[in-house]
Every structure is written in C-alpha cells, then in structure tokens.
Design a protein around this motif. Structure first.
Motif, short mmCIF file in Angstrom:
data_model
loop_
_atom_site.label_atom_id
_atom_site.label_comp_id
_atom_site.label_asym_id
_atom_site.label_seq_id
_atom_site.Cartn_x
_atom_site.Cartn_y
_atom_site.Cartn_z
N ALA A 198 2.86 -14.89 7.03
CA ALA A 198 3.34 -14.22 8.24
C ALA A 198 3.14 -12.71 8.14
CB ALA A 198 4.81 -14.54 8.46
N LEU A 199 3.28 -12.15 6.95
CA LEU A 199 3.18 -10.71 6.76
C LEU A 199 1.75 -10.25 6.54
CD1 LEU A 199 4.58 -7.98 6.33
CD2 LEU A 199 5.15 -8.70 4.00
N LEU A 200 0.93 -11.11 5.95
CA LEU A 200 -0.43 -10.73 5.54
C LEU A 200 -1.30 -10.19 6.68
CD1 LEU A 200 -2.34 -10.67 3.09
CD2 LEU A 200 -3.05 -12.99 3.69
N PRO A 201 -1.35 -10.85 7.86
CA PRO A 201 -2.25 -10.34 8.92
C PRO A 201 -1.91 -8.92 9.36
CG PRO A 201 -1.50 -12.56 9.44
CD PRO A 201 -0.68 -12.10 8.28
N TRP A 202 -0.63 -8.58 9.41
CA TRP A 202 -0.23 -7.24 9.84
C TRP A 202 -0.77 -6.18 8.86
CZ3 TRP A 202 3.03 -6.44 14.19
CH2 TRP A 202 3.48 -7.62 14.78
N VAL A 203 -0.74 -6.51 7.58
CA VAL A 203 -1.19 -5.56 6.57
C VAL A 203 -2.71 -5.46 6.51
CG1 VAL A 203 -1.18 -5.02 4.09
CG2 VAL A 203 0.90 -5.85 5.20
N ILE A 204 -3.40 -6.60 6.51
CA ILE A 204 -4.86 -6.56 6.34
C ILE A 204 -5.58 -6.07 7.59
CG2 ILE A 204 -4.83 -8.35 4.57
CD1 ILE A 204 -5.82 -10.33 6.64
N LEU A 205 -4.91 -6.10 8.74
CA LEU A 205 -5.53 -5.58 9.96
C LEU A 205 -5.22 -4.10 10.18
CD1 LEU A 205 -4.97 -8.53 12.48
CD2 LEU A 205 -7.10 -7.87 11.36
N LEU A 206 -3.96 -3.71 9.95
CA LEU A 206 -3.54 -2.36 10.30
C LEU A 206 -3.81 -1.33 9.21
CD1 LEU A 206 -0.15 -3.11 12.13
CD2 LEU A 206 -2.40 -2.68 13.12
N VAL A 207 -3.64 -1.71 7.95
CA VAL A 207 -3.83 -0.73 6.86
C VAL A 207 -5.28 -0.24 6.78
CG1 VAL A 207 -3.78 -0.41 4.36
CG2 VAL A 207 -1.84 -1.44 5.53
N PRO A 208 -6.29 -1.12 6.84
CA PRO A 208 -7.68 -0.61 6.84
C PRO A 208 -7.96 0.31 8.04
CG PRO A 208 -7.67 -2.93 6.31
CD PRO A 208 -6.28 -2.59 6.74
N PHE A 209 -7.35 0.01 9.20
CA PHE A 209 -7.55 0.88 10.36
C PHE A 209 -6.97 2.27 10.10
CE2 PHE A 209 -6.11 2.66 14.41
CZ PHE A 209 -7.32 2.68 15.12
N VAL A 210 -5.80 2.33 9.46
CA VAL A 210 -5.20 3.63 9.12
C VAL A 210 -6.10 4.39 8.15
CG1 VAL A 210 -3.22 4.77 8.05
CG2 VAL A 210 -2.85 2.83 9.57
N LEU A 211 -6.64 3.69 7.16
CA LEU A 211 -7.56 4.35 6.22
C LEU A 211 -8.80 4.87 6.94
CD1 LEU A 211 -7.31 1.81 3.24
CD2 LEU A 211 -6.39 4.14 3.30
N TYR A 212 -9.26 4.09 7.91
CA TYR A 212 -10.42 4.51 8.71
C TYR A 212 -10.11 5.78 9.51
CZ TYR A 212 -13.84 4.36 12.52
OH TYR A 212 -14.81 4.69 13.45
N ARG A 213 -8.85 5.93 9.94
CA ARG A 213 -8.45 7.09 10.73
C ARG A 213 -7.85 8.20 9.85
NH1 ARG A 213 -7.95 6.05 16.29
NH2 ARG A 213 -7.64 8.30 16.40
N SER A 214 -8.23 8.24 8.60
CA SER A 214 -7.69 9.25 7.69
C SER A 214 -7.98 10.67 8.17
CB SER A 214 -8.26 9.06 6.28
OG SER A 214 -7.77 7.88 5.69
N ASN A 215 -9.18 10.88 8.71
CA ASN A 215 -9.52 12.22 9.19
C ASN A 215 -8.64 12.63 10.37
OD1 ASN A 215 -11.53 13.11 7.42
ND2 ASN A 215 -13.13 11.96 8.48
N THR A 216 -8.30 11.67 11.22
CA THR A 216 -7.38 11.96 12.32
C THR A 216 -6.02 12.41 11.78
OG1 THR A 216 -8.48 10.33 13.75
CG2 THR A 216 -6.25 10.99 14.37
N LEU A 217 -5.55 11.72 10.75
CA LEU A 217 -4.27 12.11 10.14
C LEU A 217 -4.38 13.49 9.49
CD1 LEU A 217 -3.32 8.67 8.60
CD2 LEU A 217 -1.97 9.92 10.28
N ASN A 218 -5.52 13.80 8.88
CA ASN A 218 -5.70 15.14 8.31
C ASN A 218 -5.59 16.21 9.38
OD1 ASN A 218 -6.14 14.18 5.69
ND2 ASN A 218 -8.34 14.00 5.98
N ILE A 219 -6.16 15.95 10.55
CA ILE A 219 -6.10 16.91 11.65
C ILE A 219 -4.69 17.02 12.20
CG2 ILE A 219 -6.94 17.42 13.97
CD1 ILE A 219 -9.58 16.04 13.17
N LEU A 220 -4.00 15.87 12.31
CA LEU A 220 -2.63 15.88 12.82
C LEU A 220 -1.68 16.65 11.90
CD1 LEU A 220 -2.25 12.23 14.17
CD2 LEU A 220 -2.14 14.33 15.52
N ALA A 221 -2.04 16.74 10.63
CA ALA A 221 -1.20 17.49 9.70
C ALA A 221 -1.30 18.99 9.92
CB ALA A 221 -1.60 17.15 8.26
N LEU A 222 -2.32 19.43 10.67
CA LEU A 222 -2.45 20.84 11.00
C LEU A 222 -1.52 21.20 12.15
CD1 LEU A 222 -6.37 21.00 10.96
CD2 LEU A 222 -4.83 21.59 9.08
N SER A 223 -1.52 22.44 12.55
CA SER A 223 -0.72 22.85 13.70
C SER A 223 -1.31 22.24 14.98
CB SER A 223 -0.69 24.37 13.82
OG SER A 223 -2.00 24.87 14.06
#
Length: 334
Positions: free
Chosen positions: A202-227
């Motif tokens: 039950a927990l596995l699909p949420w992790v294997i789908l969403l976590v790789p997407f977050v890693l893919y959007r790492s640059n977006t998070l880097n930008i959001l950390a700015l002002s």
C-alpha cells in the motif's frame, strides 16, 4: 581541490549508506526471537528452518520495509516543506499535516474501516485527503496579501491545527469501543501498527512514484531556496511550483503515517543532518536525507523493541530524540 570538494558529498553519502546497512542488519537480527546475523543470508536464500523463515520473512522483513519506506517518505516531505516555506522548523508532524491525516483515518476507521474491502490500500488515500485539506487551510491562514507565505506564521498556525485535530481525534474515540479506542491510541503513539506485506504494498507506490519525481525536480527546489525575486527572475512559476511540491510533500507524509502512526521529527531532523553532511544542493542532500530518515526510523523502532519487559513505540523514541533537537533549532533561529 575543486574535484575533491565535488566528490565529498558522494563519499559521505556512501558512508551513510554503509551505516544504514548496519542499522538494517541490527533490526533484522536483534531481539530474543531474532535470526542471528550469520543466518540472515541462508534464510533469505530459502535455506532456513520454518521458524527462522517465519520470523524473518513474515515478521521482521515487512516491518523493516514499512519503516524504510516511511522514513524515506517523511525525510523527503520534510525537505520539501523546509525549502518551499524557507522555514528550518517545518516538519509534516509539527505543522499539522500528520494530525490532518490522522483525523481522516480515525473517522474512516470508526465509521467505515471494517466494512470496506482492500482496507489497507485505501488508508494512504484517506490520509492524503485529510492531510491535503489541512495543508490547504494552513497555507491559507499562513499567507498575507502582498507578502506571500509567512514562515513563522505557518509554524504557529500548523501547531494550532495539530492541537485542534488531535483534540478532535480524542473526542471521537471517547465514545468508541475499547478496541477502536486502542487502535487510535496506538496510532497516536506511532506504534507502526501496519507491519505486514499488504501495508508494504500500500505504501510502496506512493514512494516509488513521488520520490523520483522530487529528485527530478531538484533544480526547482534549488531555485525555490533562493529569494522570491531571484526565483521569479530565473523564470520559475512560483505559485504553481510551490503548490505542486507541497501537494507531493503532503502525499508522502500522509501515506507514511497512515501505516506507521504519528511519527514526528523524522522529517525535521533528516534534512538538517543531510545538509550538514552533503551540502545545500538538493541533488546531493536528498539521497542523504532519505538514508538518514529511513535509518533513524528503523533505529527508533529497534530501540523500542530492545527493552526486556516492554515495548516503546517508534513514535515515542523518535520524539525523545527529536524534541531536544527541535528546541535547539528554535533557540538557534530565535
């Protein structure tokens, strides 16, 4: 020198991976009824006795798998929230998301849980529904017109919602049957009540789908950390990116606590420790945060089961570790 600095986060993350492996081995082999370390590989290969196979494959392994998945989900959720809100104190438990998920799960369990097929698989979705409504309300009350999201107000509003929803949960169970009240009490203590293979699935699909997407959007998070002006100047669609990532953080936290119960402070500690080890870039510190979050939760559960006469829920052990760290951060940021 530049090449050495660039490789340092990788080396430190590999060291974390080694420590994480040690924690996993300890969790699988510790305890009076555990399988000794020298027997782990033979049993996993199918060469163990019936007792060894049952203990490892049906009791220990699914529980550890749930803890690992939940720890990863909470660490990534906390990392997103701290970046998006620019608040070092943000944690899905502290700001009320856990309580929103718990309130929805309590209502579902008391009024419909026993009569619905595939109950275990519905819990993460029910928790997400409650958590996303709570997160939307917290976000609404934490923003000011013309000034956007206020990080300190987010913390205070989240704590208020968490208290109100926890009170609502206690009110709901005050007239419930003893067995139903016991379930909610265990959930609030973070007892990791869903420790069977159906809950892993039950927990596995949420992790294997969403976590790789977050890693893919790492640059977006880097930008959001700015002002905010810097993020807008770099062409980021600020509101849309924030809402998407907050929804993912809520989904990961809700899915985790729907199975483990109320686990606080993992999402707070893991990102902070990971940034200190791997640096501020999300490409580097998110993998480290996942290892730390999973390792902390597995270690907390193993410690809780190591007492000879009684068991302490993992949520309480995590709180005993995390609460002083939270107070330290409050003083540091105050």
């Amino acid at each position: 020198m530049h090449e050495s600095k660039r490789r340092r986060p990788l080396r430190r993350t590999l060291i974390l991976a080694g420590l994480f492996l040690i924690v996993l081995i300890a969790a699988l082999s510790a305890g009076a009824s555990g399988v000794t370390i020298d027997r782990l590989i033979p049993v996993l290969a199918g060469n163990g006795t019936f007792k060894e196979s049952f203990i490892l494959l049906e009791v220990r392994l699914p529980r550890v798998a749930v803890l690992v998945l939940a720890g990863v989900a909470l660490a990534v959720s906390g990392s997103i929230l701290q970046t998006v809100t620019r608040n070092d104190l943000a944690d899905p438990g502290i700001i009320g998301i856990h309580s929103g998920a718990g309130f929805a799960i309590t209502v579902f369990y008391l009024f419909a849980g026993g009569d619905i097929p595939y109950y275990a698989y519905l819990l993460p979705a029910v928790g997400f529904a409650g958590a996303i409504v709570t997160a939307a309300l917290i976000y609404l009350f934490s923003t000011e017109k013309g000034r956007g999201l206020r990080p300190m107000r987010l913390l205070l509003v989240g704590i208020g919602f968490a208290s109100a929803l926890s009170g609502g949960m206690m009110l709901l169970i005050s007239g419930a049957e003893r067995q139903e009240a016991a379930f909610v009490a265990e959930w609030l203590a973070g007892s990791v009540w869903g420790a069977d293979w159906p809950f892993v699935l039950a927990l596995l699909p949420w992790v294997i789908l969403l976590v790789p997407f977050v890693l893919y959007r790492s640059n977006t998070l880097n930008i959001l950390a700015l002002s905010e002006p810097s993020a807008i100047g770099l062409g980021l669609r600020l509101s849309r990116s924030r809402m998407l990532l907050i929804a993912i953080a809520v989904a990961l936290a809700a899915a985790a606590v729907s199975v483990t119960g109320y686990i606080a402070f993992i999402g707070l500690m893991a990102p902070h420790i990971a940034r200190a080890i791997a640096g501020p870039r999300h490409q580097h510190y998110l993998p480290a945060a996942m290892l730390i979050g999973a390792g902390l939760l597995v270690a907390a559960d193993t410690i809780g089961h190591s007492f000879p006469a009684f068991t302490v829920p993992a949520g309480i052990i995590a709180a005993l570790i995390g609460a002083p760290y939270f107070l330290y951060l409050m003083r540091k940021n105050g």
